[in-house]
Design a protein around this motif. Sequence first.
Motif, mmCIF file in Angstrom:
data_model
loop_
_atom_site.group_PDB
_atom_site.id
_atom_site.type_symbol
_atom_site.label_atom_id
_atom_site.label_comp_id
_atom_site.label_asym_id
_atom_site.label_seq_id
_atom_site.Cartn_x
_atom_site.Cartn_y
_atom_site.Cartn_z
ATOM 1 N N PRO A 315 40.947 42.334 31.714
ATOM 2 C CA PRO A 315 39.919 43.314 32.100
ATOM 3 C C PRO A 315 40.342 44.142 33.304
ATOM 4 O O PRO A 315 41.078 43.671 34.181
ATOM 5 N N GLU A 316 39.848 45.370 33.343
ATOM 6 C CA GLU A 316 40.220 46.282 34.421
ATOM 7 C C GLU A 316 39.769 45.769 35.787
ATOM 8 O O GLU A 316 40.418 46.034 36.800
ATOM 9 N N ALA A 317 38.681 45.024 35.807
ATOM 10 C CA ALA A 317 38.191 44.511 37.087
ATOM 11 C C ALA A 317 39.106 43.434 37.662
ATOM 12 O O ALA A 317 39.093 43.178 38.865
ATOM 13 N N LEU A 318 39.908 42.814 36.810
ATOM 14 C CA LEU A 318 40.892 41.841 37.280
ATOM 15 C C LEU A 318 42.143 42.554 37.765
ATOM 16 O O LEU A 318 42.662 42.265 38.840
ATOM 17 N N VAL A 319 42.615 43.490 36.967
ATOM 18 C CA VAL A 319 43.809 44.260 37.336
ATOM 19 C C VAL A 319 43.334 45.430 38.201
ATOM 20 O O VAL A 319 43.051 46.515 37.716
ATOM 21 N N ASN A 320 43.239 45.178 39.485
ATOM 22 C CA ASN A 320 42.512 46.072 40.397
ATOM 23 C C ASN A 320 43.377 47.053 41.166
ATOM 24 O O ASN A 320 42.901 47.735 42.061
ATOM 25 N N GLY A 321 44.677 47.127 40.857
ATOM 26 C CA GLY A 321 45.530 48.027 41.617
ATOM 27 C C GLY A 321 46.827 48.353 40.901
ATOM 28 O O GLY A 321 47.050 47.950 39.753
ATOM 29 N N LYS A 322 47.669 49.081 41.610
ATOM 30 C CA LYS A 322 48.990 49.443 41.098
ATOM 31 C C LYS A 322 50.003 49.280 42.233
ATOM 32 O O LYS A 322 49.670 49.463 43.405
ATOM 33 N N THR A 323 51.229 48.937 41.854
ATOM 34 C CA THR A 323 52.303 48.804 42.835
ATOM 35 C C THR A 323 53.495 49.618 42.371
ATOM 36 O O THR A 323 53.899 49.520 41.207
ATOM 37 N N ALA A 324 54.048 50.416 43.262
ATOM 38 C CA ALA A 324 55.152 51.307 42.887
ATOM 39 C C ALA A 324 56.447 50.524 42.725
ATOM 40 O O ALA A 324 56.810 49.721 43.585
ATOM 41 N N ASP A 325 57.125 50.759 41.612
ATOM 42 C CA ASP A 325 58.498 50.293 41.429
ATOM 43 C C ASP A 325 59.390 51.466 41.816
ATOM 44 O O ASP A 325 59.525 52.426 41.063
ATOM 45 N N SER A 326 59.987 51.388 42.999
ATOM 46 C CA SER A 326 60.729 52.525 43.541
ATOM 47 C C SER A 326 61.973 52.857 42.730
ATOM 48 O O SER A 326 62.450 53.991 42.754
ATOM 49 N N GLN A 327 62.513 51.881 42.023
ATOM 50 C CA GLN A 327 63.692 52.152 41.199
ATOM 51 C C GLN A 327 63.324 52.902 39.925
ATOM 52 O O GLN A 327 64.032 53.797 39.484
ATOM 53 N N GLN A 328 62.208 52.504 39.337
ATOM 54 C CA GLN A 328 61.799 53.121 38.070
ATOM 55 C C GLN A 328 60.899 54.329 38.269
ATOM 56 O O GLN A 328 60.582 55.025 37.311
ATOM 57 N N LYS A 329 60.470 54.549 39.505
ATOM 58 C CA LYS A 329 59.570 55.661 39.823
ATOM 59 C C LYS A 329 58.299 55.587 38.989
ATOM 60 O O LYS A 329 57.820 56.589 38.445
ATOM 61 N N LYS A 330 57.753 54.381 38.871
ATOM 62 C CA LYS A 330 56.496 54.232 38.143
ATOM 63 C C LYS A 330 55.680 53.108 38.770
ATOM 64 O O LYS A 330 56.208 52.287 39.524
ATOM 65 N N ASP A 331 54.394 53.111 38.449
ATOM 66 C CA ASP A 331 53.501 52.110 38.994
ATOM 67 C C ASP A 331 53.338 50.944 38.025
ATOM 68 O O ASP A 331 53.298 51.135 36.804
ATOM 69 N N VAL A 332 53.232 49.751 38.584
ATOM 70 C CA VAL A 332 53.056 48.538 37.799
ATOM 71 C C VAL A 332 51.606 48.076 37.947
ATOM 72 O O VAL A 332 51.128 47.899 39.083
ATOM 73 N N PRO A 333 50.868 47.879 36.842
ATOM 74 C CA PRO A 333 49.497 47.357 36.944
ATOM 75 C C PRO A 333 49.504 46.029 37.707
ATOM 76 O O PRO A 333 50.318 45.149 37.419
ATOM 77 N N SER A 334 48.590 45.887 38.662
ATOM 78 C CA SER A 334 48.666 44.764 39.587
ATOM 79 C C SER A 334 47.307 44.140 39.879
ATOM 80 O O SER A 334 46.280 44.821 39.872
ATOM 81 N N VAL A 335 47.337 42.846 40.137
ATOM 82 C CA VAL A 335 46.204 42.159 40.755
ATOM 83 C C VAL A 335 46.586 41.982 42.228
ATOM 84 O O VAL A 335 47.545 41.278 42.545
ATOM 85 N N LEU A 336 45.853 42.650 43.106
ATOM 86 C CA LEU A 336 46.172 42.628 44.533
ATOM 87 C C LEU A 336 45.044 41.943 45.288
ATOM 88 O O LEU A 336 43.898 42.388 45.261
ATOM 89 N N LEU A 337 45.376 40.859 45.957
ATOM 90 C CA LEU A 337 44.407 40.048 46.673
ATOM 91 C C LEU A 337 44.447 40.363 48.173
ATOM 92 O O LEU A 337 45.431 40.921 48.664
ATOM 93 N N THR A 338 43.389 40.017 48.869
ATOM 94 C CA THR A 338 43.241 40.417 50.264
ATOM 95 C C THR A 338 43.682 39.316 51.227
ATOM 96 O O THR A 338 43.138 38.209 51.184
ATOM 97 N N PRO A 339 44.654 39.610 52.113
ATOM 98 C CA PRO A 339 45.090 38.623 53.110
ATOM 99 C C PRO A 339 44.151 38.582 54.308
ATOM 100 O O PRO A 339 43.302 39.457 54.488
ATOM 101 N N VAL A 340 44.319 37.559 55.135
ATOM 102 C CA VAL A 340 43.438 37.338 56.292
ATOM 103 C C VAL A 340 44.294 37.138 57.539
ATOM 104 O O VAL A 340 45.240 36.343 57.524
#
Length: 379
Positions: A315-340
């Motif tokens: 679900p889209e609510a789980l995959v809440n972000g994108k991360t750039a792959d600088s070599q491929q010049k594209k974004d990777v669908p990501s689950v990004l959690l919050t650090p403290v």
Amino acid sequence: MSMALAASTGGALANTSSSLTASSFTADFSAMEALKDLASKGKGKIGILLPETTTSARYTSFDAPYLKEAFAKAGLSSDQFIITNAQGSESTQLTQAQSDISQGASVLLIDPISSGVGASVESYAKDHGVAVIDYDRLTLGGARSYYVSFDNVEVGKKIGEGMVSCIADWKIEKPQVLIMRGAPTDNNATLFAEGYDGVLEPHFKSKDYTKVGEPAGTWDPAKARTIFEEQYTAHNTINAVVTPNDDNANAVISYLKTLHVPPQKFPTTGQDATLTGLQNVLAGYQCGTVYKPIYLEAQAAAALAIYLRAGETPPEALVNGKTADSQQKKDVPSVLLTPVWVSAKNMAGTVVKDKFVDASKLCAGDYSDKCKTAGISVE
């Protein structure tokens, strides 16, 4: 409320797999139970490829047991997943991936030792019709479907903000700051640096702080100490250092102690909330450390793997972000959690409350009184 606290006290429990979000996961792993039906429909095994134990004990102390618990709560039996650790050997990690696939793995979850071996694993997996999830570290140039990690730029921001706060609180006059980094082969190190550079650059531009140097990075504490000694010998005006994790910080602190530098006179930073790092925070040698509740990351990764194993789109609510792959010049669908960010002020309510650290070990010996001051009790 911090994610660590929210996770410990309940959070949003998903009732069905489709309602899972990146904030659904809790310390009791109850959200994983919503995936039981999906897990029963999946085919093949899930192979988990962990990198090493030399520079971080997290993989044996936390990741492996948390992943096991997450899969078990979702209804997978122990013969439906394989957890291996390459012990720092890239050739071993590739061999383990190949072995998992030969044993029927339909999904691989990899924390790559480097992007080089990660790309090799992912290329091999793609040729064999096996889906891959990058876990904790992104494989640059890889062929993964998803990435699961904490928001690593945010990790770096918290390190930078922690340094700024510490410089003010410890009343460091004319801050002369050395910037240290993690290994250049680790994409996370690049993202951490992006975060703390963004926080500190305005202070350098305004000349509130002086950037003394920015040597090549490493995750090897012995090398980090050598690098710092060389920098400090060349620039003995240094009075603050951005250290990207607790182990590197401890290497610097150990050297500073040989120079009889007193507490709260020379700020350092860190991440990983290690026992030594937390004790250095209590003792006033380290400003704080970034805590990443690994039980959240393990559950998010296990959930993604269960979706892919069942041939379903998460679900889209789980995959809440994108991360750039600088070599491929594209974004990777990501689950990004919050650090403290953990300092002495909130240590009791975060890492101690979550039992990420054993309070009896944290507060042993000379640290007993410091724990009492920080409101940490040993049961």
